[in-house]
Design an enzyme around this catalytic site. Structure first.
Site, PDB file in Angstrom:
ATOM      1  N   HIS A  11       0.851  -1.191   0.000  1.00 56.20           N
ATOM      2  CA  HIS A  11       0.000   0.000   0.000  1.00 56.20           C
ATOM      3  C   HIS A  11       0.884   1.237   0.000  1.00 56.20           C
ATOM      4  O   HIS A  11       1.283   1.739   1.055  1.00 56.20           O
ATOM      5  CB  HIS A  11      -0.927   0.012   1.219  1.00 56.20           C
ATOM      6  CG  HIS A  11      -1.950   1.098   1.195  1.00 56.20           C
ATOM      7  ND1 HIS A  11      -3.306   0.858   1.179  1.00 56.20           N
ATOM      8  CD2 HIS A  11      -1.825   2.446   1.158  1.00 56.20           C
ATOM      9  CE1 HIS A  11      -3.966   2.003   1.142  1.00 56.20           C
ATOM     10  NE2 HIS A  11      -3.075   2.992   1.136  1.00 56.20           N
ATOM     11  N   HIS A 189      -9.784   1.548  -0.503  1.00 55.46           N
ATOM     12  CA  HIS A 189      -9.603   2.344   0.703  1.00 55.46           C
ATOM     13  C   HIS A 189     -10.934   2.419   1.455  1.00 55.46           C
ATOM     14  O   HIS A 189     -11.952   2.828   0.889  1.00 55.46           O
ATOM     15  CB  HIS A 189      -9.157   3.763   0.348  1.00 55.46           C
ATOM     16  CG  HIS A 189      -7.732   3.871  -0.084  1.00 55.46           C
ATOM     17  ND1 HIS A 189      -7.217   3.175  -1.149  1.00 55.46           N
ATOM     18  CD2 HIS A 189      -6.701   4.614   0.411  1.00 55.46           C
ATOM     19  CE1 HIS A 189      -5.932   3.481  -1.287  1.00 55.46           C
ATOM     20  NE2 HIS A 189      -5.598   4.341  -0.353  1.00 55.46           N
ATOM     21  N   GLU A 192     -10.846   4.368   7.108  1.00 57.27           N
ATOM     22  CA  GLU A 192      -9.740   5.260   7.470  1.00 57.27           C
ATOM     23  C   GLU A 192     -10.353   6.528   8.048  1.00 57.27           C
ATOM     24  O   GLU A 192     -10.456   6.686   9.261  1.00 57.27           O
ATOM     25  CB  GLU A 192      -8.866   5.560   6.253  1.00 57.27           C
ATOM     26  CG  GLU A 192      -7.721   6.520   6.532  1.00 57.27           C
ATOM     27  CD  GLU A 192      -7.012   6.973   5.248  1.00 57.27           C
ATOM     28  OE1 GLU A 192      -5.926   7.555   5.383  1.00 57.27           O
ATOM     29  OE2 GLU A 192      -7.545   6.772   4.140  1.00 57.27           O
TER      30      GLU A 192
END
Length: 325
Positions: A11, A189, A192
């Site tokens: 990543h 993603h 987060e």
């Protein structure tokens, strides 16, 4: 000390890995004023929105395929010097189009940098094409169509990055269907900036083998059980999470709790110089801040290799190197 350990990173955004010294050199080459985003050798931003703006400004100093070859080689050489045997780089064909270079030349430059770095150091690298969520579903779908169409041997995965609060995962699901049908590995993603519901949405609608970040899943015990059951890997980037104030400090970060719960995790650096980190530092933090021993850190590296978007022969070769270390 973790400098002796073999490492893997799955990543990392390519432009986000640009060293400030290289950016200054590139800016001088093109007569670009960096004072708005780079001061005293550090990138300047204060929140997630400003980080995205700073990232885009840094990316503007790379304008040719040769520039991208230099950037790619520079970062991969840095990784190799830290005992990294495998890397996946996240790139955006949208960026190649926006700067007038074109997606094909952009990709060609990255691929050339990968070739040179492997020839010099032996590091194995693959490319993940990403769509930028904040540009909307049409652009993310176009990125998936490009990744599916190009059939480049180094392009093995598809991702969606960018502003996580923009739109619903459902709005982008078609892009992942296109990538899946093309045989590309899927990661996204989630978890987060947004909470555990974004991870659940990703699992429901995208069904990826990996999730970028995903750390907010710790807030939902049922979701943790689901991640353990599915074996979905979380690409955890602790330094990034602290820099972006997802957590106030490493003591509050859930990497150890996720691992202890049986979730498959590995560690990466995300956008290292933006977050005052590096892959080497992330490995050191795993030991010093989280208390993992060498065997536990090696297990996370093994997880990264087991879920890497590579052919099985390459995977077995990488796992053998790790096993022999």
């Amino acid at each position: 000390m973790t400098s002796h350990l073999l490492k893997a990173e799955i990543h990392c955004h390519l432009e986000g890995a640009a060293p400030p010294a290289l950016v200054v050199k590139q800016a001088e080459k093109y007569g670009i004023d960096t004072s708005g985003f780079l001061r005293d050798g550090q990138y300047v931003w204060s929140d997630f929105a400003e980080f995205i703006q700073c990232y885009d400004a840094v990316a503007q100093v790379f304008k040719s395929d040769e520039d991208y070859a230099v950037l790619t080689e520079t970062y991969l050489t840095e990784l190799a010097e830290a005992n990294t045997i495998y890397s996946e780089l996240i790139i955006s064909p949208d960026h190649g189009d926006r700067i007038g270079l074109g997606a094909d030349a952009y990709l060609a430059g990255v691929a050339e940098g990968i070739r040179i770095a492997k020839e010099k150091t032996g590091i194995e690298t693959r490319i993940i094409v990403t769509g930028e969520r904040h540009f909307g579903p049409e652009r993310v779908i176009a990125a998936a169509e490009y990744a599916a169409r190009i059939r480049h041997p180094l392009v093995t995965g598809f991702n969606m990055a960018g502003e996580e609060r923009m739109g619903r995962v459902a709005d982008y699901a078609r892009a992942f269907d296109i990538a899946r049908d093309a045989g590309l590995g899927l990661t996204i993603h989630a978890g987060e900036v947004c909470g555990p519901e974004s991870v659940a949405d990703a699992l429901d609608l995208v069904k990826p083998s990996r999730i970028g970040h995903g750390v907010r899943a710790i807030e939902d015990a049922a979701l943790i059980s689901r991640l353990v059951e599915t074996g979905t890997v979380l690409e955890v980037c602790p330094g990034s999470n602290i820099a972006l104030s997802v957590y106030p400090d490493f003591a509050s970060h859930p990497l150890k709790a996720l691992s202890d719960a049986g979730v498959r995790v590995c560690i990466s650096s995300d956008d290292p110089p933006f977050f005052f980190t590096s892959l080497a530092r992330e490995y050191a933090l795993a030991a010093d801040a989280f208390g993992f021993n060498d065997a536990e850190i090696n297990r996370m590296t093994r997880t990264a290799l087991e879920c890497a978007f590579v052919d099985e022969a390459t995977r077995e070769r990488l796992l053998a190197r790790l096993g022999d270390a």
